[in-house]
Design a protein around this motif. Sequence first.
Motif, PDB file in Angstrom:
ATOM      1  N   UNK A  91       0.912  -1.111   0.035  1.00 20.20           N
ATOM      2  CA  UNK A  91       0.007   0.022   0.036  1.00 20.20           C
ATOM      3  C   UNK A  91       0.666   1.256   0.197  1.00 20.20           C
ATOM      4  N   UNK A  92       1.992   1.041   0.466  1.00 21.85           N
ATOM      5  CA  UNK A  92       2.996   2.135   0.338  1.00 21.85           C
ATOM      6  C   UNK A  92       4.239   2.064  -0.495  1.00 21.85           C
ATOM      7  N   UNK A  93       4.416   2.823  -1.731  1.00 21.59           N
ATOM      8  CA  UNK A  93       5.542   2.570  -2.474  1.00 21.59           C
ATOM      9  C   UNK A  93       6.480   3.737  -2.721  1.00 21.59           C
ATOM     10  N   UNK A  94       7.659   3.514  -2.723  1.00 15.78           N
ATOM     11  CA  UNK A  94       8.727   4.973  -2.779  1.00 15.78           C
ATOM     12  C   UNK A  94       8.193   5.905  -1.915  1.00 15.78           C
ATOM     13  N   UNK A  95       7.513   5.464  -0.437  1.00 17.85           N
ATOM     14  CA  UNK A  95       7.368   6.748   0.277  1.00 17.85           C
ATOM     15  C   UNK A  95       6.104   7.356   0.129  1.00 17.85           C
ATOM     16  N   UNK A 192      15.764  22.357   3.825  1.00 18.15           N
ATOM     17  CA  UNK A 192      14.872  21.411   2.993  1.00 18.15           C
ATOM     18  C   UNK A 192      15.316  21.586   1.708  1.00 18.15           C
ATOM     19  N   UNK A 193      15.771  22.838   1.304  1.00 15.48           N
ATOM     20  CA  UNK A 193      16.163  22.770  -0.034  1.00 15.48           C
ATOM     21  C   UNK A 193      17.606  22.243  -0.495  1.00 15.48           C
ATOM     22  N   UNK A 194      18.076  21.835   0.488  1.00 16.87           N
ATOM     23  CA  UNK A 194      19.547  21.265   0.281  1.00 16.87           C
ATOM     24  C   UNK A 194      19.395  19.726   0.454  1.00 16.87           C
ATOM     25  N   UNK A 195      18.110  19.324   0.495  1.00 20.03           N
ATOM     26  CA  UNK A 195      17.862  17.680   0.767  1.00 20.03           C
ATOM     27  C   UNK A 195      17.747  17.235  -0.838  1.00 20.03           C
ATOM     28  N   UNK A 196      18.272  15.908  -0.727  1.00 18.76           N
ATOM     29  CA  UNK A 196      18.065  15.019  -1.856  1.00 18.76           C
ATOM     30  C   UNK A 196      17.266  13.760  -1.647  1.00 18.76           C
ATOM     31  N   UNK A 197      16.414  13.304  -2.800  1.00 17.70           N
ATOM     32  CA  UNK A 197      15.748  12.275  -2.431  1.00 17.70           C
ATOM     33  C   UNK A 197      15.873  11.342  -3.820  1.00 17.70           C
ATOM     34  N   UNK A 198      16.287   9.953  -3.784  1.00 17.73           N
ATOM     35  CA  UNK A 198      16.353   9.185  -4.909  1.00 17.73           C
ATOM     36  C   UNK A 198      15.311   8.111  -4.776  1.00 17.73           C
ATOM     37  N   UNK A 199      14.805   7.762  -5.691  1.00 20.23           N
ATOM     38  CA  UNK A 199      13.948   6.809  -5.799  1.00 20.23           C
ATOM     39  C   UNK A 199      14.439   5.409  -6.254  1.00 20.23           C
ATOM     40  N   UNK A 200      15.571   5.107  -5.512  1.00 20.26           N
ATOM     41  CA  UNK A 200      16.422   3.978  -5.683  1.00 20.26           C
ATOM     42  C   UNK A 200      16.714   3.454  -4.209  1.00 20.26           C
ATOM     43  N   UNK A 201      16.625   2.148  -4.039  1.00 22.51           N
ATOM     44  CA  UNK A 201      17.036   1.798  -2.716  1.00 22.51           C
ATOM     45  C   UNK A 201      16.737   0.230  -2.713  1.00 22.51           C
ATOM     46  N   UNK A 202      16.706  -0.378  -1.547  1.00 23.34           N
ATOM     47  CA  UNK A 202      16.361  -1.915  -1.382  1.00 23.34           C
ATOM     48  C   UNK A 202      15.894  -2.580  -2.374  1.00 23.34           C
ATOM     49  N   UNK A 203      14.602  -2.109  -2.936  1.00 22.42           N
ATOM     50  CA  UNK A 203      13.936  -2.837  -3.820  1.00 22.42           C
ATOM     51  C   UNK A 203      14.388  -3.015  -5.095  1.00 22.42           C
ATOM     52  N   UNK A 204      15.380  -2.116  -5.408  1.00 22.82           N
ATOM     53  CA  UNK A 204      15.938  -2.074  -6.706  1.00 22.82           C
ATOM     54  C   UNK A 204      17.112  -3.101  -6.702  1.00 22.82           C
TER      55      UNK A 204
END
Length: 390
Positions: A91-95, A192-204
């Motif tokens: 039910x929750x994917x990639x946050x 916040x403006x310096x944060x980074x989020x990658x849709x890449x993690x353990x499921x990959x």
Amino acid sequence: MQVVPVSQTPLETPMEDSSLTSASTMAARTIVIDHGSGFLKAGLSGWNEPQMVIPNIVNYVPCRENPGPSYAQRRVGLGIDICHPDTFSYPVQRGRVLNWEGVEHIWSFVLEKHRRGQKDFPVLVTESPLKVPADRRKTLEIMFELLDVPSLLLADQLQMSLYASGLLTGLVFDSGYGLTRVQPFHLGCPLTSFGKTLEFAGQDISTYLFKSLFKEAQDQHNILQLDTVTAIQMNKCYVRHNLPEVLGPCQSLPKGSDEGNIYHLPDGTTRELTPMQQLAPEMFFSPQMFDMPGPSISQVIMESMQACKTSRHHLLLTHMMACGGNILYPGFSQRLLNELTSQKHSSKIILRTSSNPHFSVWLGASVVAHLSTYRPQWISKGEYVEGKGL
């Protein structure tokens, strides 16, 4: 350069800022829920570990009384139904929440187990940095209208990881099942403006192993294949701290030991793992080896840090917190530290890790549940009814 283990008992570790000190609690206990893409961690505040860890999985099976494919004719359950293995989903994917009915079902189960007849427990739910206003409204609706929660606090996941280390200023690197995130903080506030989020993690990594192990026969609803991939990730995958040196001009991966690259299947047969399969977590550091665009996680961390004011660089470099299940791969933390040091050309880098990095978010939330400075951020059911919490 240095990797520093963080104490497992941050409840006894003073924060850097005296304004964040424990005070009289809102209640004797708070139910803390950290709902990640891979697992949900839940438990009563005041503990150093969650008392409940369940997969973020629901299944839909036909009702015996009225079988059929429609929404009204199916029943939602937790986990994988071995009789209907093709009916489960996340039910929750990639946050991001894709199935609120599934989320509600999991939360209902968690609250039922922790309340034990006492319904006045306040609830703290951690939020992904990818949250949107609609998600906040839906969370309040479920908690107050459907689950009858007396009061609720929504807390940022990365901020909770920072507090779990006992810090207020630093850079948090969190890599879990669905997302890899980097966020610098100054005096408890996210830059916040310096944060980074990658849709890449353990499921990959899981996806890569599925494709390479089972090829055309891969079926991500096959329980045997699921168990095989999970077991290989947990027991056979690792990161070499000196891979760039080992590769040299030939660019060929080193082979594992005779026994280290053998996986025994439940049916008694064995499978020989290739170096690429054993070193699958290398995709975090050398994505090009797996035909992935990148950048590497060390590059992302340095870009986030360097975007901040120069005067803050030293403090961020010496207060890096690494958490999330992926840093549990053998050699991961040391390799990350080596990469960061190589890019910065400096020895003044301290990477802090916890012995339970997959519980860092929950543990920080367990601390925050008892902090007086967060009291104004709690929303009561009365305030929600009046519209003040929206």
